[in-house]
Design an enzyme around this catalytic site. Structure first.
Site, PDB file in Angstrom:
ATOM      1  N   GLY A  42     -47.693  -9.379-110.505  1.00  0.00           N
ATOM      2  CA  GLY A  42     -47.072  -8.285-111.564  1.00  0.00           C
ATOM      3  C   GLY A  42     -46.049  -7.627-111.112  1.00  0.00           C
ATOM      4  O   GLY A  42     -45.953  -7.629-109.696  1.00  0.00           O
ATOM      5  N   CYS A  52     -50.371 -11.638-104.673  1.00  0.00           N
ATOM      6  CA  CYS A  52     -49.337 -10.931-104.837  1.00  0.00           C
ATOM      7  C   CYS A  52     -49.785  -9.282-105.163  1.00  0.00           C
ATOM      8  O   CYS A  52     -50.532  -8.707-104.405  1.00  0.00           O
ATOM      9  CB  CYS A  52     -48.092 -11.433-105.557  1.00  0.00           C
ATOM     10  SG  CYS A  52     -46.500 -10.326-105.178  1.00  0.00           S
ATOM     11  N   LEU A  76     -43.534  -4.576-102.173  1.00  0.00           N
ATOM     12  CA  LEU A  76     -44.648  -3.933-101.419  1.00  0.00           C
ATOM     13  C   LEU A  76     -45.381  -4.801-100.691  1.00  0.00           C
ATOM     14  O   LEU A  76     -45.655  -6.004-100.965  1.00  0.00           O
ATOM     15  CB  LEU A  76     -45.404  -3.278-102.663  1.00  0.00           C
ATOM     16  CG  LEU A  76     -44.599  -2.232-103.779  1.00  0.00           C
ATOM     17  CD1 LEU A  76     -45.612  -1.932-104.803  1.00  0.00           C
ATOM     18  CD2 LEU A  76     -44.268  -1.279-102.753  1.00  0.00           C
ATOM     19  N   HIS A 107     -46.806 -16.253-103.123  1.00  0.00           N
ATOM     20  CA  HIS A 107     -47.396 -16.928-104.495  1.00  0.00           C
ATOM     21  C   HIS A 107     -47.392 -18.727-104.025  1.00  0.00           C
ATOM     22  O   HIS A 107     -46.604 -19.459-103.960  1.00  0.00           O
ATOM     23  CB  HIS A 107     -45.847 -17.171-105.285  1.00  0.00           C
ATOM     24  CG  HIS A 107     -45.766 -15.581-106.069  1.00  0.00           C
ATOM     25  ND1 HIS A 107     -46.267 -15.358-107.313  1.00  0.00           N
ATOM     26  CD2 HIS A 107     -45.438 -14.598-105.612  1.00  0.00           C
ATOM     27  CE1 HIS A 107     -46.309 -14.223-107.592  1.00  0.00           C
ATOM     28  NE2 HIS A 107     -45.612 -13.594-106.706  1.00  0.00           N
ATOM     29  N   GLU A 159     -48.562 -20.711-106.158  1.00  0.00           N
ATOM     30  CA  GLU A 159     -48.308 -21.425-107.422  1.00  0.00           C
ATOM     31  C   GLU A 159     -46.723 -21.918-107.416  1.00  0.00           C
ATOM     32  O   GLU A 159     -46.324 -22.450-108.283  1.00  0.00           O
ATOM     33  CB  GLU A 159     -48.848 -20.855-108.521  1.00  0.00           C
ATOM     34  CG  GLU A 159     -48.009 -19.749-109.023  1.00  0.00           C
ATOM     35  CD  GLU A 159     -48.176 -18.496-108.092  1.00  0.00           C
ATOM     36  OE1 GLU A 159     -47.438 -17.182-108.601  1.00  0.00           O
ATOM     37  OE2 GLU A 159     -48.807 -18.458-107.251  1.00  0.00           O
TER      38      GLU A 159
END
Length: 194
Positions: free
Chosen positions: A52, A79, A130, A173, A175
Site C-alpha cells: 500500500g 511490502c 520505508l 514485490h 508478484e
C-alpha cells in the site's frame, strides 16, 4: 480460503492472481472495511497483508490483524504488510536510504522459510520508501532476506521471519513481472505453513 487485506494498492490483484494460479480461493477485503470479528467468522487458512501507499500506522486493520492472528493463522506481509509485521512486533519503520519505485535489486537470503531452495542472490522489484530499521528489529524476528552494501554487509532488510510463529514478510514485490521466483516464494509460503 486465503484472506488478502488490500491496503489500497495497485499490485493487490497481481498477488491475488498469483495465489489463484496456486489454486487458492482468495477473498479480498479493504483495510478499512473489515473487522477482526469478520476475519474470525470467515476462518481463513492463510492471511496476507498486502502492499500500500502509506505507513503501517495508516494501514487500517493491518497491524491489529497481525497482533490478533499471529500464531493462529499463517501470515505473510508484502511490502507495506512486511513493514506492518516489523512494527506490530515492536520495530521502527524508517525512511529507506533510497526511494525505490520500480527498481530491481539483488536479494540475498538465508535459504529459510519462503526463501527455501531459491538461488541467492536473485533479482526482485522494489516499490517503497520505508523499511524496517535494522537497529530496532525485534528479537522475535530474524532477517531472512536483504540487499548488500559494497562491503557485503546488510544494506536494508528485505525479508523477515518470526522465530516461533508462522509469520513472514517481504519488502520487495514477488508478484512484479520483473521479480524472479515470485510464484515459488508464494508456493513456499503455502506449502511450509499448510
Amino acid at each position: 480460503m486465503l484472506l488478502m487485506i488490500d491496503n489500497y494498492d495497485s499490485f493487490t490483484y497481481n498477488i491475488v492472481q498469483y495465489f489463484g494460479e496456486l489454486n487458492q480461493d482468495v477473498k479480498v477485503v479493504r483495510n478499512d472495511q473489515v473487522t477482526l470479528e469478520d476475519i474470525e467468522r470467515w476462518q481463513p487458512k492463510y492471511l496476507v497483508v498486502g502492499p500500500g501507499p502509506c505507513s503501517p500506522t495508516e494501514a487500517g486493520i493491518s497491524i491489529p490483524a497481525i497482533h490478533h492472528f499471529a500464531g493462529r493463522i499463517p501470515l505473510l506481509g508484502v511490502c507495506l504488510g512486511h513493514q506492518a509485521i516489523g512494527q506490530a512486533f515492536g520495530g521502527n519503520i524508517i525512511r529507506a536510504k533510497t526511494v525505490m519505485h520500480g527498481r530491481l535489486s539483488d536479494m540475498y537470503h538465508t535459504d529459510k522459510g519462503i526463501f527455501s531452495n531459491l538461488p541467492s542472490p536473485f533479482s526482485a522489484t522494489r516499490y517503497h520508501s520505508l523499511v524496517i530499521e535494522q537497529e530496532s528489529l525485534p528479537e522475535c524476528l530474524e532477517v531472512t532476506c536483504w540487499t548488500n552494501q559494497n562491503d557485503g554487509s546488510i544494506e536494508e532488510i528485505m525479508g523477515v521471519k518470526h522465530k516461533t510463529l508462522p509469520v513472514e514478510g517481504v519488502q520487495f514485490h514477488p508478484e512484479s513481472i520483473l521479480s524472479q521466483h515470485g510464484h515459488q516464494i508464494f508456493k513456499n509460503f503455502l506449502e511450509i505453513y499448510a
